[in-house]
Design an enzyme around this catalytic site. Structure first.
Site, short mmCIF file in Angstrom:
data_model
loop_
_atom_site.label_atom_id
_atom_site.label_comp_id
_atom_site.label_asym_id
_atom_site.label_seq_id
_atom_site.Cartn_x
_atom_site.Cartn_y
_atom_site.Cartn_z
N GLY A 1 1.28 -0.77 2.49
CA GLY A 1 0.43 0.84 2.24
C GLY A 1 1.70 1.68 2.36
O GLY A 1 1.54 2.43 1.35
N GLU B 1 -6.32 1.80 1.47
CA GLU B 1 -7.23 1.03 2.42
C GLU B 1 -6.48 0.04 2.99
O GLU B 1 -6.29 -1.13 2.46
CB GLU B 1 -8.47 0.54 1.58
CG GLU B 1 -9.41 1.55 1.37
CD GLU B 1 -9.15 2.35 0.16
OE1 GLU B 1 -9.37 3.53 0.20
OE2 GLU B 1 -8.94 1.76 -0.99
N GLY C 1 -4.68 -3.38 1.24
CA GLY C 1 -3.77 -4.38 1.78
C GLY C 1 -3.17 -4.12 3.24
O GLY C 1 -3.92 -3.25 3.78
N SER C 2 -2.14 -4.65 3.71
CA SER C 2 -1.71 -4.54 4.77
C SER C 2 -1.20 -3.16 5.22
O SER C 2 -0.87 -2.24 4.01
CB SER C 2 -0.61 -5.43 5.23
OG SER C 2 0.59 -5.10 4.28
N THR C 3 -1.12 -2.74 6.19
CA THR C 3 -0.56 -1.22 6.68
C THR C 3 1.00 -1.14 6.27
O THR C 3 1.27 -0.08 5.65
CB THR C 3 -0.87 -0.97 8.15
OG1 THR C 3 -2.22 -0.98 8.40
CG2 THR C 3 -0.17 0.32 8.58
N GLU D 1 -3.03 -6.54 14.05
CA GLU D 1 -4.10 -7.42 13.13
C GLU D 1 -3.44 -8.59 13.03
O GLU D 1 -2.72 -9.06 12.52
CB GLU D 1 -4.11 -6.59 11.88
CG GLU D 1 -5.00 -7.19 10.97
CD GLU D 1 -5.20 -6.55 9.53
OE1 GLU D 1 -4.26 -6.16 9.02
OE2 GLU D 1 -6.46 -6.21 9.43
N CYS E 1 -10.77 -7.02 6.89
CA CYS E 1 -9.88 -5.92 7.32
C CYS E 1 -10.78 -5.33 8.65
O CYS E 1 -10.10 -4.86 9.67
CB CYS E 1 -9.60 -4.90 6.26
SG CYS E 1 -11.17 -4.46 5.52
N LYS F 1 -3.14 -5.58 -10.17
CA LYS F 1 -2.58 -6.58 -9.83
C LYS F 1 -3.25 -7.34 -8.56
O LYS F 1 -3.19 -6.53 -7.44
CB LYS F 1 -0.97 -6.19 -9.36
CG LYS F 1 -0.17 -7.19 -9.43
CD LYS F 1 0.84 -7.16 -8.23
CE LYS F 1 0.71 -7.28 -6.84
NZ LYS F 1 0.27 -8.86 -6.50
P1 NAD Z 1 -0.57 -7.38 1.71
O1 NAD Z 1 -0.39 -6.04 2.02
O2 NAD Z 1 0.43 -8.39 1.94
O3 NAD Z 1 -0.71 -7.49 0.05
C1 NAD Z 1 -1.75 -6.64 -0.56
C2 NAD Z 1 -1.06 -6.52 -2.17
O4 NAD Z 1 -0.06 -5.86 -2.17
C3 NAD Z 1 -1.02 -7.42 -2.80
O5 NAD Z 1 -1.31 -7.76 -4.20
C4 NAD Z 1 0.31 -7.72 -2.68
O6 NAD Z 1 1.24 -8.72 -3.91
C5 NAD Z 1 0.83 -6.56 -2.91
N1 NAD Z 1 2.41 -6.56 -2.40
C6 NAD Z 1 2.94 -6.96 -1.28
N2 NAD Z 1 4.17 -6.67 -1.09
C7 NAD Z 1 4.44 -5.56 -1.70
C8 NAD Z 1 5.41 -4.70 -2.15
N3 NAD Z 1 6.57 -4.84 -1.39
N4 NAD Z 1 5.27 -3.82 -3.00
C9 NAD Z 1 4.28 -3.62 -3.70
N5 NAD Z 1 3.23 -4.45 -3.55
C10 NAD Z 1 3.20 -5.29 -2.66
O7 NAD Z 1 -1.82 -7.93 2.33
P2 NAD Z 1 -2.82 -9.03 1.97
O8 NAD Z 1 -2.09 -10.47 3.09
O9 NAD Z 1 -2.96 -9.56 0.63
O10 NAD Z 1 -4.30 -8.64 2.70
C11 NAD Z 1 -4.48 -8.55 4.09
C12 NAD Z 1 -4.52 -7.08 4.46
O11 NAD Z 1 -5.32 -6.49 3.69
C13 NAD Z 1 -4.93 -7.07 5.79
O12 NAD Z 1 -3.85 -6.06 6.45
C14 NAD Z 1 -6.19 -6.27 5.73
O13 NAD Z 1 -6.65 -5.59 6.65
C15 NAD Z 1 -6.02 -5.44 4.37
N6 NAD Z 1 -7.29 -5.27 3.93
C16 NAD Z 1 -7.94 -3.94 4.09
C17 NAD Z 1 -9.16 -3.73 3.32
C18 NAD Z 1 -9.59 -2.14 3.45
O14 NAD Z 1 -10.60 -1.95 2.72
N7 NAD Z 1 -9.17 -1.49 4.56
C19 NAD Z 1 -10.02 -4.75 2.95
C20 NAD Z 1 -9.45 -5.91 2.73
C21 NAD Z 1 -8.05 -6.16 3.22
#
Ligand code: NAD
Length: 498
Positions: free
Chosen positions: A250, A268, A245-247, A401, A303, A192
């Site tokens: 996660g 991650e 994605g975001s903490t 962040e 990130c 996704k």
């Molecule tokens: P996000 O957490 O908002 O979204 C990430 C993914 O999760 C997207 O596909 C989104 O559609 C999905 N998502 C959102 N809400 C959800 C829910 N309620 N249930 C299930 N899935 C859901 O993050 P973002 O804004 O897309 O990306 C930025 C974040 O990603 C930052 O916090 C960044 O630090 C992190 N990031 C981490 C790494 C790493 O390797 N540690 C790498 C890149 C980005």
């Protein structure tokens, strides 16, 4: 000028692109079950690029069922590693053959500089696919040291259906970080992509099938996180969920696994990485260059962005002068113009989130440069590169962040204070250390609570080494052979010779 020197007209090429707008399920472009679509928008212009299938639970069910069928009948999972290698190598070659197209898709969808997507994201993605392809027929199992009346084999087996949920900051690359090791080990995948950036994932899945990946092994379901992402997280027939994605999101995946089938979850997540510059750094110009690259690359939407500068007071003014001078030289503009050195943030919503934190910075700290939207730019997604000095350690901009081009500066007098500031967040993804003393860099790196520490450079990562964090940055490791641990289980087969 030779033909190869002719500058590429990216705008003309962009007009020639054909966007893939359906989900990709069982090897076929598939409209969402209820026909719903959502717009994907170019943040540099605010214009809609395309309407993309907006998948819900039914689409996720169909994709997981296709992935399960493919896994169980062995069309990929039971092929030899050497056979999988050949397909993945062809896939890597096709990614390179379509490099301009994939680079444009990410630049248009996410506002990323074309100079970055053509030199980093796309060739980097192809290299990762090729690396796992080449690795997978060189990974051996184990024979346990039993006595002569037994033989105990320890093998790695694929886990089944992998759900992968990824962010928008490196749309193609984040997907590939998951797909390459998951597919190399024989799993089926349902990916996704982020709402903001589905285009490259849909295209690269099609290229995988063209390379020979059997139908159903790789499926892509674009859609809303709280709908399609949640459905994958809660699915009873997904064996592993790998998330970047975001903490905050996660943590939701840990809950989804607990509420459903106890699937393995790999996270991650975010970061608030520190860049420590000690007074015994001879080359302060290189350090200043690194400070800027560490926070302003990809508009700060990284990130492991080095979003906190922790600098020894005796050199603070000198270093900050150099950093501010470089920040002033940043050229904000059209991501398709190779002269631009910074583009827009991914969306108006993300820009608004960053603006809220800029307001907090203006209240609590001293603004050295920037602080708001960039005037005279073609969309509200362009923000100025911003540096705040004298930041209180408990300020929001010191702890949260930001995921934008915003640097928070802290001074320190000695090593102990530097470490205390650097480790004073809930995260632990990365850190950088600048010093000409080998003993100091070794000592400080050893103490830092960070998954990767870069010495006299910033934010190093490579497929050769694991990438991931400690604390609330998560616990999964992408890249390197260690990533194979996420997508395989250890199986013991014990032969008794009685
Ligand atoms: P996000 O957490 O908002 O979204 C990430 C993914 O999760 C997207 O596909 C989104 O559609 C999905 N998502 C959102 N809400 C959800 C829910 N309620 N249930 C299930 N899935 C859901 O993050 P973002 O804004 O897309 O990306 C930025 C974040 O990603 C930052 O916090 C960044 O630090 C992190 N990031 C981490 C790494 C790493 O390797 N540690 C790498 C890149 C980005």
């Amino acid at each position: 000028m030779t033909i190869t020197d002719t500058p590429v007209d990216w705008h003309t090429r962009a007009k020639q692109l054909v966007f893939r707008t359906h989900a990709f399920i069982d090897g076929q472009a598939t409209p969402s079950a209820d026909g719903q679509t959502r717009a994907t928008v170019n943040p540099a212009t605010g214009q809609e690029l395309a309407q993309i299938a907006d998948c819900d639970e039914r689409d996720v069910d169909r994709a997981v069922a296709a992935a399960r069928r493919a896994f169980e009948d062995g069309r990929w999972s039971r092929r030899s590693p050497a056979e999988r290698k050949v397909v993945l190598q062809r896939w890597a070659a096709l990614i390179l053959e379509h490099a301009d197209e994939l680079a444009l898709l990410d630049s248009l969808d996410a506002g990323k500089l074309i100079t970055d997507t053509t030199t980093g994201d796309v060739p980097g993605s192809a290299a990762i696919v090729r690396w796992y392809a080449e690795a997978i027929d060189k990974v051996y199992g184990e024979i346990a040291p039993t006595g002569p009346d037994a033989l105990a084999l320890v093998t790695r087996v694929p886990l089944g259906v992998v759900g992968a949920v990824v962010p928008w900051n490196f749309p193609l690359e984040m997907a590939i970080w998951k797909l390459a090791p998951a597919l190399a080990t024989g799993n089926s995948v349902v990916l996704k992509p982020a709402e903001e950036s589905p285009l490259s994932a849909l295209r690269v899945a099609e290229l995988a099938v063209e390379a020979g990946l059997p139908d159903g092994v790789l499926n892509v379901v674009p859609g809303d996180g709280p709908v399609a992402g949640r459905a994958l997280g809660l699915h009873q027939d997904v064996d592993v969920l790998t998330f970047t994605g975001s903490t905050a999101v996660g943590k939701l995946f840990l809950g989804y696994a607990a509420e459903s089938n106890m699937k393995q979850v790999w996270l991650e997540c975010g970061g608030k990485s520190a860049n420590l510059v000690f007074a015994d750094t001879a080359d302060l110009d290189a350090a200043a260059e690194g400070v800027c690259a560490g926070i302003f690359s990809n508009q700060g939407q990284v990130c492991s962005a080095n979003s906190r500068l922790v600098v020894q007071r005796s050199i603070k003014d000198e270093l900050l002068d150099k950093v501010v001078e470089r920040a002033r030289g940043i050229v904000l503009g059209d991501p398709l113009d190779p002269a631009s050195t910074m583009g827009p943030l991914v969306s108006d919503q993300q820009a608004s989130r960053v603006l809220e934190l800029l307001a907090d910075g203006a209240r609590t700290s001293r603004t050295l440069i920037g602080g708001g939207r960039a005037p005279g730019t073609p969309s509200p997604c362009f923000l100025q590169p911003t540096i705040f000095d004298d930041v209180p350690r408990d300020a929001r901009i010191a702890q949260e962040e930001i995921f934008g081009p915003v640097l928070a500066v802290f001074g320190f007098d000695d090593e102990r204070e530097a470490l205390a500031i650097a480790d004073d967040t809930a995260y632990g993804l990365a850190a950088s250390v600048w010093s000409d003393s080998v003993a100091r860099t070794h000592r400080v790196a050893d103490r830092l609570h960070a998954g990767t520490v870069s010495i006299n450079t910033v934010d190093m990562l490579d497929v050769l080494t694991p990438f991931g964090g400690f604390g609330q940055s998560g616990f999964g490791r992408d890249l390197s052979l260690h990533a194979l641990d996420k997508f395989t289980g250890l199986k013991t087969t014990w032969y008794h010779h009685g």
